[in-house]
Design an enzyme around this catalytic site. Structure first.
Site: not given
Length: 323
Positions: A62, A64, A102-105, A136
């Site tokens: 990942q 982030r 879309g990890e934050r979502r 992204e």
């Protein structure tokens, strides 16, 4: 409570333009980015579906790792009010789905207790998955310099079929060839791939990345972690890293973070902590003697111990006269 009302609420919110207009800035950027991601080569939109959260797994790599608490809380509040406006991008992985973008979502959905989320399923390669994830984050909110560096190295490594060290070695070869310092022993397709990837990222040139970003990964671990967590800028981090003494380096790092010291203030502190050039040899001799003493057999010889004790008392007295 069944997940159905949540799903309906999310669908209604997504369908109303006025809700998109009220969303946070990062949500608006997510919408723009998702439009790019969710259109296939023929230009047709990929339909979203609803996927249970427990069916989603995180990728092994990942880009982030750190999420600013304030920004995450802002997104959580947005999802509470408006639902998830942009579907997550997933790819099939056995009987589950791997998160691509879309990890934050995804984290926000978990934080507020959603059992399922809107998602788009797409068959994509490892390289495409990493490229989407990195792109992204770069488009919506900058990765910190360490994560950005690691992400770009991994992206290059995946495309060039090598590891991070192999990528760094190739970048060094390309730099030498460009300066006329070495024969061109780089395969044309490798050179083209490097240029293509950096062009697609659009944030930094291969040479600037090699000289300014790659060295960040060699910082002392305490500096590296502070940089990774967004506590300090990389220009300040590189300056503080020049201090060899662990105690002095950590002390200055903590002071720089706590008091928001400027780069010039940090440079002054670093200069003050560096020994005068004429005394450099003496400091090296002291450090070398200390290391040698730790490995010496003096600790098992009583007479040598007494002599060493006497010398240390003299040194302590010499230093105490400076107070």
């Amino acid at each position: 409570m069944s997940p159905e009302p949540t799903t309906q609420r999310t669908t209604r919110k997504t369908s109303k333009p006025k809700n998109v207009a009220r969303a946070k800035k990062e949500d608006s950027q997510d919408v723009v980015h998702a439009t790019t991601l969710l259109v296939d080569k023929e230009g047709s939109n990929l339909a979203a579906t609803t996927i249970p959260l427990d069916k989603i797994v995180m990728p092994k790599t990942q880009p982030r790792r750190y999420f600013a608490p304030k920004a995450m809380q802002s997104l959580v509040e947005s999802v509470k009010r408006n639902g998830i406006l942009v579907p997550l991008l997933l790819r099939p992985m056995g009987d589950k789905y791997e998160l691509v973008a879309g990890e934050r979502r995804y984290k926000a959905a978990k934080d507020i207790g959603l059992s399922e989320v809107p998602a788009t399923i797409r068959e994509i390669s490892d390289f495409q998955a990493m490229q989407y994830a990195l792109t992204e984050n770069l488009q919506r909110e900058d990765l910190n310099p360490v994560e950005e560096t690691e992400g770009i190295l991994d992206l290059l490594g995946l495309r060039l079929e090598t590891d991070r060290q192999g990528v760094i070695s190739l970048l060094n070869k390309l730099a030498k060839v460009k300066r006329g310092l070495a024969d061109n022993n780089v395969r044309p397709e490798e050179s083209l791939l490097v240029e293509e990837i950096f062009t697609s990222i659009g944030r930094i040139t291969p040479e600037a990345f090699r000289t300014h970003r790659v060295p960040l990964l060699n910082l002392h671990s305490d500096i590296l972690e502070a940089l990774r967590s967004g506590q300090i800028e990389y220009t300040k981090a590189r300056e503080i890293d020049k201090i060899s003494s662990d105690y002095d380096r950590i002390e200055l790092l903590e002071a720089a973070i706590e008091h928001s010291l400027s780069l010039n203030q940090i440079r002054e502190q670093v200069k003050a902590l560096q020994p005068p050039s004429q005394n450099g040899e003496l400091q090296k001799l002291l450090e070398k003697t200390y290391k040698k003493a730790k490995k010496s057999k003096v600790w098992s010889d009583h007479d040598k111990q007494e002599k060493l004790k006497s010398l240390l008392f003299e040194l302590q007295y010499l230093l105490s006269t400076e107070d």
